[in-house]
Design a protein around this motif. Structure first.
Motif, PDB file in Angstrom:
ATOM      1  N   THR A  12      56.434  44.678  24.610  1.00  0.00           N
ATOM      2  CA  THR A  12      55.883  45.812  23.883  1.00  0.00           C
ATOM      3  C   THR A  12      54.625  45.408  23.127  1.00  0.00           C
ATOM      4  OG1 THR A  12      58.083  46.762  23.641  1.00  0.00           O
ATOM      5  CG2 THR A  12      56.387  47.570  22.140  1.00  0.00           C
ATOM      6  N   ARG A  13      54.677  44.240  22.486  1.00  0.00           N
ATOM      7  CA  ARG A  13      53.510  43.758  21.745  1.00  0.00           C
ATOM      8  C   ARG A  13      52.338  43.516  22.690  1.00  0.00           C
ATOM      9  NH1 ARG A  13      50.597  39.805  21.239  1.00  0.00           N
ATOM     10  NH2 ARG A  13      51.834  38.417  22.533  1.00  0.00           N
ATOM     11  N   GLN A  14      52.594  42.909  23.830  1.00  0.00           N
ATOM     12  CA  GLN A  14      51.530  42.625  24.796  1.00  0.00           C
ATOM     13  C   GLN A  14      50.956  43.921  25.362  1.00  0.00           C
ATOM     14  OE1 GLN A  14      50.225  39.571  25.515  1.00  0.00           O
ATOM     15  NE2 GLN A  14      48.683  40.686  26.632  1.00  0.00           N
ATOM     16  N   LEU A  15      51.801  44.894  25.619  1.00  0.00           N
ATOM     17  CA  LEU A  15      51.332  46.185  26.125  1.00  0.00           C
ATOM     18  C   LEU A  15      50.430  46.863  25.107  1.00  0.00           C
ATOM     19  CD1 LEU A  15      51.346  48.445  28.216  1.00  0.00           C
ATOM     20  CD2 LEU A  15      53.455  49.284  27.177  1.00  0.00           C
ATOM     21  N   LYS A  16      50.828  46.843  23.842  1.00  0.00           N
ATOM     22  CA  LYS A  16      49.998  47.434  22.788  1.00  0.00           C
ATOM     23  C   LYS A  16      48.662  46.720  22.698  1.00  0.00           C
ATOM     24  CE  LYS A  16      53.712  49.172  19.850  1.00  0.00           C
ATOM     25  NZ  LYS A  16      54.408  49.037  18.571  1.00  0.00           N
ATOM     26  N   GLU A  17      48.696  45.395  22.802  1.00  0.00           N
ATOM     27  CA  GLU A  17      47.463  44.609  22.738  1.00  0.00           C
ATOM     28  C   GLU A  17      46.546  44.930  23.924  1.00  0.00           C
ATOM     29  OE1 GLU A  17      46.558  39.963  23.261  1.00  0.00           O
ATOM     30  OE2 GLU A  17      47.950  40.436  21.621  1.00  0.00           O
ATOM     31  N   ASP A  18      47.117  45.017  25.122  1.00  0.00           N
ATOM     32  CA  ASP A  18      46.323  45.357  26.311  1.00  0.00           C
ATOM     33  C   ASP A  18      45.676  46.735  26.169  1.00  0.00           C
ATOM     34  OD1 ASP A  18      47.008  42.979  27.492  1.00  0.00           O
ATOM     35  OD2 ASP A  18      48.555  43.837  28.788  1.00  0.00           O
ATOM     36  N   LEU A  19      46.449  47.691  25.710  1.00  0.00           N
ATOM     37  CA  LEU A  19      45.915  49.043  25.557  1.00  0.00           C
ATOM     38  C   LEU A  19      44.850  49.089  24.463  1.00  0.00           C
ATOM     39  CD1 LEU A  19      49.150  51.172  26.018  1.00  0.00           C
ATOM     40  CD2 LEU A  19      47.280  50.871  27.632  1.00  0.00           C
ATOM     41  N   HIS A  20      45.024  48.292  23.405  1.00  0.00           N
ATOM     42  CA  HIS A  20      44.033  48.239  22.334  1.00  0.00           C
ATOM     43  C   HIS A  20      42.716  47.681  22.870  1.00  0.00           C
ATOM     44  CE1 HIS A  20      42.195  47.704  18.434  1.00  0.00           C
ATOM     45  NE2 HIS A  20      41.982  46.427  18.738  1.00  0.00           N
ATOM     46  N   HIS A  21      42.786  46.587  23.640  1.00  0.00           N
ATOM     47  CA  HIS A  21      41.572  45.997  24.214  1.00  0.00           C
ATOM     48  C   HIS A  21      40.877  46.984  25.147  1.00  0.00           C
ATOM     49  CE1 HIS A  21      41.954  42.068  22.500  1.00  0.00           C
ATOM     50  NE2 HIS A  21      43.140  41.842  23.052  1.00  0.00           N
ATOM     51  N   LEU A  22      41.659  47.646  25.969  1.00  0.00           N
ATOM     52  CA  LEU A  22      41.080  48.610  26.903  1.00  0.00           C
ATOM     53  C   LEU A  22      40.434  49.768  26.156  1.00  0.00           C
ATOM     54  CD1 LEU A  22      40.659  49.428  29.836  1.00  0.00           C
ATOM     55  CD2 LEU A  22      42.884  50.549  29.761  1.00  0.00           C
ATOM     56  N   THR A  23      41.094  50.263  25.134  1.00  0.00           N
ATOM     57  CA  THR A  23      40.560  51.362  24.342  1.00  0.00           C
ATOM     58  C   THR A  23      39.267  50.964  23.650  1.00  0.00           C
ATOM     59  OG1 THR A  23      42.776  52.210  23.960  1.00  0.00           O
ATOM     60  CG2 THR A  23      41.081  52.966  22.466  1.00  0.00           C
ATOM     61  N   SER A  24      39.245  49.759  23.079  1.00  0.00           N
ATOM     62  CA  SER A  24      38.032  49.335  22.377  1.00  0.00           C
ATOM     63  C   SER A  24      36.865  49.184  23.349  1.00  0.00           C
ATOM     64  CB  SER A  24      38.262  48.040  21.599  1.00  0.00           C
ATOM     65  OG  SER A  24      38.549  46.981  22.473  1.00  0.00           O
ATOM     66  N   THR A  25      37.132  48.701  24.555  1.00  0.00           N
ATOM     67  CA  THR A  25      36.063  48.565  25.542  1.00  0.00           C
ATOM     68  C   THR A  25      35.540  49.931  25.967  1.00  0.00           C
ATOM     69  OG1 THR A  25      37.054  46.528  26.358  1.00  0.00           O
ATOM     70  CG2 THR A  25      35.452  47.594  27.792  1.00  0.00           C
ATOM     71  N   ILE A  26      36.428  50.870  26.149  1.00  0.00           N
ATOM     72  CA  ILE A  26      35.992  52.228  26.527  1.00  0.00           C
ATOM     73  C   ILE A  26      35.198  52.861  25.400  1.00  0.00           C
ATOM     74  CG2 ILE A  26      36.821  54.549  27.067  1.00  0.00           C
ATOM     75  CD1 ILE A  26      39.080  53.168  28.671  1.00  0.00           C
ATOM     76  N   GLU A  27      35.632  52.636  24.152  1.00  0.00           N
ATOM     77  CA  GLU A  27      34.871  53.164  23.015  1.00  0.00           C
ATOM     78  C   GLU A  27      33.470  52.553  22.967  1.00  0.00           C
ATOM     79  OE1 GLU A  27      37.417  52.323  19.710  1.00  0.00           O
ATOM     80  OE2 GLU A  27      38.641  54.109  20.047  1.00  0.00           O
ATOM     81  N   GLU A  28      33.361  51.245  23.238  1.00  0.00           N
ATOM     82  CA  GLU A  28      32.045  50.595  23.281  1.00  0.00           C
ATOM     83  C   GLU A  28      31.187  51.205  24.379  1.00  0.00           C
ATOM     84  OE1 GLU A  28      32.476  46.383  23.773  1.00  0.00           O
ATOM     85  OE2 GLU A  28      33.795  46.207  22.042  1.00  0.00           O
TER      86      GLU A  28
END
Length: 110
Positions: A12-28
């Motif tokens: 669960t922690r890794q999934l949240k981290e992966d989604l956070h990284h993906l979201t931040s890249t899309i926001e950039e």
């Protein structure tokens, strides 16, 4: 409700981290399109595509692992049930009869 295992918490922690990284890249990527710098957009697009691919690969891998674990657990439980029935046939017949009576009474109440 059963408590979560350390493996589930880590997943669960890794999934949240992966989604956070993906979201931040899309926001950039979205904010980079505002200044219309072609080289900047290309670089961010490549990073977003790489992170999306990495995230997808990890999610597929985790999904396959969770499926395998669930399948193995189900087989183990089915084997345990089969052994119990073979070792205790009369108890199993009695439990089946009780379950049938309870279900019959519940259906009969309609």
């Amino acid at each position: 409700m059963a408590s979560r295992t350390p493996h589930t918490n880590e997943t669960t922690r890794q999934l949240k981290e992966d989604l956070h990284h993906l979201t931040s890249t899309i926001e950039e990527l979205v904010s980079a399109t505002a200044d219309d710098s072609r080289s900047n957009i290309k670089e961010l697009r490549e990073r977003a595509e790489k992170r999306l691919k990495d995230t997808r690969d990890r999610l597929e891998s985790r999904g396959e692992k969770l499926y395998d674990e669930a399948r193995d657990s189900l087989y183990q439980q089915a084997d345990a049930c089969d052994r119990y029935v073979h070792e205790n046939p009369w108890t199993s017949v009695g439990l089946g009869a009780v379950a049938g009576i309870v279900i019959g009474m519940l259906i009969g109440r309609r």
